[in-house]
Design a protein around this motif. Structure first.
Motif, PDB file in Angstrom:
ATOM      1  N   LEU A 253      38.675  29.550  36.959  1.00 26.49           N
ATOM      2  CA  LEU A 253      38.665  30.882  37.560  1.00 26.49           C
ATOM      3  C   LEU A 253      37.550  31.740  36.978  1.00 26.49           C
ATOM      4  CD1 LEU A 253      42.444  31.918  37.813  1.00 26.49           C
ATOM      5  CD2 LEU A 253      40.830  31.701  39.704  1.00 26.49           C
ATOM      6  N   ILE A 254      37.424  31.719  35.647  1.00 27.80           N
ATOM      7  CA  ILE A 254      36.395  32.519  34.991  1.00 27.80           C
ATOM      8  C   ILE A 254      35.001  32.086  35.457  1.00 27.80           C
ATOM      9  CG2 ILE A 254      35.377  33.161  32.777  1.00 27.80           C
ATOM     10  CD1 ILE A 254      38.190  34.269  33.308  1.00 27.80           C
ATOM     11  N   LYS A 255      34.798  30.779  35.514  1.00 25.74           N
ATOM     12  CA  LYS A 255      33.498  30.251  35.950  1.00 25.74           C
ATOM     13  C   LYS A 255      33.191  30.679  37.378  1.00 25.74           C
ATOM     14  CE  LYS A 255      30.987  25.902  36.670  1.00 25.74           C
ATOM     15  NZ  LYS A 255      31.069  24.423  36.589  1.00 25.74           N
ATOM     16  N   GLU A 256      34.189  30.558  38.269  1.00 24.90           N
ATOM     17  CA  GLU A 256      33.964  30.900  39.670  1.00 24.90           C
ATOM     18  C   GLU A 256      33.688  32.382  39.864  1.00 24.90           C
ATOM     19  OE1 GLU A 256      33.876  28.831  42.541  1.00 24.90           O
ATOM     20  OE2 GLU A 256      33.544  27.436  40.888  1.00 24.90           O
ATOM     21  N   VAL A 257      34.437  33.220  39.161  1.00 23.50           N
ATOM     22  CA  VAL A 257      34.248  34.662  39.351  1.00 23.50           C
ATOM     23  C   VAL A 257      32.903  35.099  38.784  1.00 23.50           C
ATOM     24  CG1 VAL A 257      35.332  35.537  37.219  1.00 23.50           C
ATOM     25  CG2 VAL A 257      35.483  36.863  39.314  1.00 23.50           C
TER      26      VAL A 257
ATOM     27  N   PHE B 231      41.138  37.026  33.158  1.00 24.57           N
ATOM     28  CA  PHE B 231      39.763  37.335  32.761  1.00 24.57           C
ATOM     29  C   PHE B 231      39.745  38.087  31.434  1.00 24.57           C
ATOM     30  CE2 PHE B 231      35.569  39.149  32.760  1.00 24.57           C
ATOM     31  CZ  PHE B 231      34.794  38.218  33.422  1.00 24.57           C
ATOM     32  N   ASN B 232      40.633  39.052  31.283  1.00 28.01           N
ATOM     33  CA  ASN B 232      40.690  39.811  30.031  1.00 28.01           C
ATOM     34  C   ASN B 232      41.011  38.911  28.846  1.00 28.01           C
ATOM     35  OD1 ASN B 232      40.168  42.065  31.482  1.00 28.01           O
ATOM     36  ND2 ASN B 232      42.143  43.058  31.159  1.00 28.01           N
ATOM     37  N   SER B 233      42.026  38.038  29.022  1.00 27.01           N
ATOM     38  CA  SER B 233      42.465  37.197  27.904  1.00 27.01           C
ATOM     39  C   SER B 233      41.441  36.130  27.543  1.00 27.01           C
ATOM     40  CB  SER B 233      43.812  36.538  28.236  1.00 27.01           C
ATOM     41  OG  SER B 233      43.693  35.666  29.349  1.00 27.01           O
ATOM     42  N   GLU B 234      40.745  35.587  28.542  1.00 23.08           N
ATOM     43  CA  GLU B 234      39.788  34.518  28.294  1.00 23.08           C
ATOM     44  C   GLU B 234      38.420  35.039  27.846  1.00 23.08           C
ATOM     45  OE1 GLU B 234      40.218  31.207  28.388  1.00 23.08           O
ATOM     46  OE2 GLU B 234      42.330  31.337  28.963  1.00 23.08           O
ATOM     47  N   SER B 235      38.029  36.226  28.341  1.00 19.84           N
ATOM     48  CA  SER B 235      36.678  36.735  28.070  1.00 19.84           C
ATOM     49  C   SER B 235      36.640  37.811  26.990  1.00 19.84           C
ATOM     50  CB  SER B 235      36.055  37.299  29.360  1.00 19.84           C
ATOM     51  OG  SER B 235      36.003  36.297  30.356  1.00 19.84           O
ATOM     52  N   GLY B 236      37.739  38.505  26.813  1.00 19.56           N
ATOM     53  CA  GLY B 236      37.753  39.576  25.822  1.00 19.56           C
ATOM     54  C   GLY B 236      37.296  40.910  26.366  1.00 19.56           C
ATOM     55  N   PHE B 237      36.978  40.970  27.654  1.00 26.90           N
ATOM     56  CA  PHE B 237      36.626  42.237  28.299  1.00 26.90           C
ATOM     57  C   PHE B 237      37.043  42.164  29.759  1.00 26.90           C
ATOM     58  CE2 PHE B 237      32.886  39.564  27.511  1.00 26.90           C
ATOM     59  CZ  PHE B 237      32.554  39.161  28.789  1.00 26.90           C
ATOM     60  N   SER B 238      37.045  43.339  30.404  1.00 30.75           N
ATOM     61  CA  SER B 238      37.563  43.398  31.763  1.00 30.75           C
ATOM     62  C   SER B 238      36.517  42.947  32.776  1.00 30.75           C
ATOM     63  CB  SER B 238      38.005  44.821  32.090  1.00 30.75           C
ATOM     64  OG  SER B 238      36.881  45.682  32.191  1.00 30.75           O
ATOM     65  N   LEU B 239      36.983  42.685  34.001  1.00 27.52           N
ATOM     66  CA  LEU B 239      36.080  42.304  35.084  1.00 27.52           C
ATOM     67  C   LEU B 239      35.065  43.410  35.388  1.00 27.52           C
ATOM     68  CD1 LEU B 239      38.077  40.348  37.815  1.00 27.52           C
ATOM     69  CD2 LEU B 239      35.777  39.841  36.996  1.00 27.52           C
ATOM     70  N   SER B 240      35.535  44.652  35.396  1.00 24.79           N
ATOM     71  CA  SER B 240      34.619  45.761  35.696  1.00 24.79           C
ATOM     72  C   SER B 240      33.548  45.882  34.617  1.00 24.79           C
ATOM     73  CB  SER B 240      35.396  47.071  35.819  1.00 24.79           C
ATOM     74  OG  SER B 240      36.066  47.378  34.610  1.00 24.79           O
ATOM     75  N   GLU B 241      33.931  45.624  33.363  1.00 20.89           N
ATOM     76  CA  GLU B 241      32.951  45.668  32.273  1.00 20.89           C
ATOM     77  C   GLU B 241      31.923  44.550  32.431  1.00 20.89           C
ATOM     78  OE1 GLU B 241      35.628  47.547  28.619  1.00 20.89           O
ATOM     79  OE2 GLU B 241      35.707  45.394  29.056  1.00 20.89           O
TER      80      GLU B 241
ATOM     81  N   LEU C  75      38.004  44.335  42.265  1.00 25.20           N
ATOM     82  CA  LEU C  75      38.949  43.333  41.760  1.00 25.20           C
ATOM     83  C   LEU C  75      39.696  42.684  42.905  1.00 25.20           C
ATOM     84  CD1 LEU C  75      40.578  41.948  39.486  1.00 25.20           C
ATOM     85  CD2 LEU C  75      42.033  43.988  39.420  1.00 25.20           C
ATOM     86  N   GLU C  76      40.080  43.479  43.886  1.00 24.68           N
ATOM     87  CA  GLU C  76      40.818  42.960  45.031  1.00 24.68           C
ATOM     88  C   GLU C  76      39.976  41.961  45.839  1.00 24.68           C
ATOM     89  OE1 GLU C  76      42.763  46.314  43.432  1.00 24.68           O
ATOM     90  OE2 GLU C  76      40.692  46.107  44.123  1.00 24.68           O
ATOM     91  N   MET C  77      38.689  42.273  46.032  1.00 26.46           N
ATOM     92  CA  MET C  77      37.803  41.374  46.768  1.00 26.46           C
ATOM     93  C   MET C  77      37.629  40.041  46.038  1.00 26.46           C
ATOM     94  SD  MET C  77      34.818  44.049  47.920  1.00 26.46           S
ATOM     95  CE  MET C  77      33.730  42.709  48.396  1.00 26.46           C
TER      96      MET C  77
END
Length: 281
Positions: free
Chosen positions: A175-179, A211-221, A193-195
């Motif tokens: 998921l992280i890789k794809e996003v 995303f937060n747990s795996e990356s350590g920061f939010s998607l918007s960041e 986020l919804e898109m």
């Protein structure tokens, strides 16, 4: 092994037993196998070369012709469901499968399920018809098989849990890789986020949490970081002005873009464009 276990045991007696004090004081031998489900109290079972402890909800199996001593807690109430049985075709197989005389690694739900079957056996254990003995043997047989089933499930659970955790981690990494790939290709477009969640066929809450747990920061960041790094590259390139760069990285409002840029890099976009290396002639 299952063929031997399919044969019903011979149940010679079953009931609620309150132990006599004498069994705490001396070793003894029983001609038949013993089954104990501890309802109340605690037991320390001594064999000639080993001893075992059992408490409420635990199951104790004592092989026939085995010298032992039942040292139960004499200070409090000690009460068990006790059965005397023969199972020539399967008793040794059963004993080996449970790995010793005491079955204690059970969940509360599993203990309750076994207790329920024993309660039914106790309530139905009457000799009113020719079929009652067969019914009692069948119920006791079901109890023994249920014990084997829950132990098999418990033994398989750790491996299953490890496999589930590995699969979950692989899915999250995918998921992280794809996003990240999607953002890398479409950062100039309006993204939410919804898109992103809809594109990956997951819920926004799930995607955000992973995303937060795996990356350590939010998607918007992360999206802001990608846009700002690309904006810096374009500004240093020098072929676009600030407004054009803002539009190229997904900001319709160049003023808002400038605020985000300054917050991210500590300087304005215009001052960054002045830092571009001189063109070689």
């Amino acid at each position: 092994m299952t063929e031997a276990l399919a044969v019903m045991p011979s149940l010679h007696s079953f009931g609620i037993c309150l132990f006599d004090e004498i069994w705490r004081q001396r070793f003894h031998v029983n001609a038949r196998w013993e089954f104990h489900f501890i309802r109340h109290g605690r037991l320390e079972l001594h064999f000639t070369k080993a001893h075992f402890r059992a408490g409420p909800g635990d199951i104790v199996i004592i092989p026939a012709e085995t010298l032992h001593c039942d040292q139960f807690d004499g200070k409090g109430e000690f009460e068990v469901y006790m059965a005397s049985f023969d199972w020539p075709q399967a008793a040794e197989v059963f004993y080996k499968a449970i790995n010793g005389p005491v079955v204690s690694k059970l969940t509360e739900t599993q203990r309750a399920d076994i207790r329920l079957q024993l309660d039914l056996l106790y309530n139905d254990n009457q000799d009113e018809t020719d079929y009652d003995q067969l019914l009692s043997q069948a119920r006791f047989h079901a109890v023994l098989l249920l014990i084997l089933k829950v132990l098999a499930l418990n033994q398989a659970a750790p491996a299953t849990n490890r496999e589930q955790q590995q699969n979950r981690r692989k899915r999250n990494q995918w998921l992280i890789k794809e996003v990240k790939n999607y953002i890398g290709k479409h950062y100039a477009q309006p993204l939410s986020l919804e898109m992103l969640a809809d594109f990956l066929s997951v819920s926004p809450f799930f995607l955000s949490r992973v995303f937060n747990s795996e990356s350590g920061f939010s998607l918007s960041e992360y999206l802001t970081m990608v846009r700002m790094n690309q904006a810096k590259t374009l500004l240093l390139d020098g072929r676009m002005n600030v407004s054009e760069v803002a539009d190229a990285v997904g900001y319709e409002d160049s003023g808002y873009f400038s605020k985000v840029f300054k917050r991210h890099f500590g300087c304005s976009p215009s001052s960054m464009s002045c830092k571009r290396p001189p063109a070689h002639t």
